[in-house]
Scaffold this active site. Sequence first.
Site, PDB file in Angstrom:
ATOM      1  N   ASP A 236      -0.910  -5.079  -3.015  1.00  0.00           N
ATOM      2  CA  ASP A 236      -0.138  -6.256  -3.394  1.00  0.00           C
ATOM      3  C   ASP A 236      -1.034  -7.485  -3.352  1.00  0.00           C
ATOM      4  OD1 ASP A 236       2.099  -4.663  -3.532  1.00  0.00           O
ATOM      5  OD2 ASP A 236       2.763  -5.136  -1.489  1.00  0.00           O
ATOM      6  N   TYR A 302      -2.597   1.526   6.815  1.00  0.00           N
ATOM      7  CA  TYR A 302      -2.143   0.130   6.716  1.00  0.00           C
ATOM      8  C   TYR A 302      -1.953  -0.461   8.103  1.00  0.00           C
ATOM      9  CZ  TYR A 302      -0.695   1.495   1.983  1.00  0.00           C
ATOM     10  OH  TYR A 302      -0.666   1.956   0.695  1.00  0.00           O
ATOM     11  N   TYR A 372       5.500   3.337  -0.759  1.00  0.00           N
ATOM     12  CA  TYR A 372       5.721   1.881  -0.752  1.00  0.00           C
ATOM     13  C   TYR A 372       6.034   1.465   0.683  1.00  0.00           C
ATOM     14  CZ  TYR A 372       5.975   2.133  -5.843  1.00  0.00           C
ATOM     15  OH  TYR A 372       5.692   2.327  -7.158  1.00  0.00           O
TER      16      TYR A 372
END
Length: 411
Positions: A236, A302, A372
């Site tokens: 993103d 992440y 996601y």
Amino acid sequence: MTEAPVFDPPESALASARRAADRGLCPECYGRLFGRLGHGLTNSERADRLVEALHLPPVAASADCPVCGGLFSRLPTWVERTVRAAEGFEWHRFTCGSRWDPERLAREEALWIEVGTEWGESARSAFNRELGKKVAAATGADGVTEGPDVVFLADLPVGRVELTVLPVYVRGRYRKLDRTLPQTRWPCRRCRGRGCNYCGGTGKMYATSVEEIIAGPFLKATGAEGSRFHGMGREDIDARMLGRGRPFVLELVRPRSRTVDLAAMAKELERDGVGRVEVVDLAPSEAIDVVRVKEATPEKSYRVGVAGDVPVAKVNEALGLALSQAIAQRTPKRVAHRRSDRVRTRRLVAARVVEAAEGRFTLDLRTEAGTYVKEWVEGDDGRTVPSLASLLGVPLKVEFLDVLEIHDTEG
Ligand SMILES: [Zn+2]
Ligand SMILES: [Zn+2]
């Protein structure tokens, strides 16, 4: 060392050669009727051997040759046209092709049948080969069938050589440190790139991008007309890309110069990207690497900052639960305009709390490709099931997201 030529035509070939003798063919086209017979000779040399064996006079060059119309005697002109077509471009490896009047090629095949030869070679392949040899001799470049820098197409009816310049590819990995930077150039959604009031005349939604920062020095150095950026996925805009960076291939379109000093590029990128983008592991690349980066499905790690009022013990419990079951993710609302709406099943590979404070906590996650993460945390209004929010029974909000690692290789 070249092998001694071998040419020992059987009776049937001599009979065919006799039938073809009074057709007004030029030496190249006459000899080429037997082009696949023997080896180590040019077609003109084949013609000489045949007429000698038949006690006929030598075949004369002819501008009215019914097969080639004198094309082979005009080869030097085509060599000049070819070399001129690529002027201003750096090239070391080339391929030659040609566009023919189909009637001319059909006439040649009819002639093979009329004179009864089974050894005919097509004018097109002979022309391509001879042009290639002469271009190689004139320039020192290599005629190749695979991996050329340029492709020449001699358009014979038009009298022109078309040039295709193959792209130059460079691969590397990038880290993105700036939470306002998109990966690729993002055309203005109002004007689609023409420039309007909304975008301040830039034609873009964002002043620059990872793509533009990385491509900049390469465009300058190669004189390429443009570039295409192929990332192994994308993060993103507001996510940082850390760790060893994200693999990419930069494709430079129609470059004038192909010799790229990667060390010099790395230096320029260090300056141009400061505080925003870091590029490592620059290396020469090729078209196949584009497929490789586009098709890869590496796991990703992440770090996620989450706002939510939950005791850390509860979060740990929910993570344990989350790791034990598949996640069903319907295409998120925010990307539904560019992705088909369907449900994907993904898995968390690892998850742990790395930090917790009043009203917020930080997680490290490792997930399958295509998960996601924001939606997994927040739930996306029930489109991701289960989500961390649904497991905890409280609303959660992602405050920041960083990609810590792309696990395309061990590391
Ligand atoms: Zn001819
Ligand atoms: Zn605009």
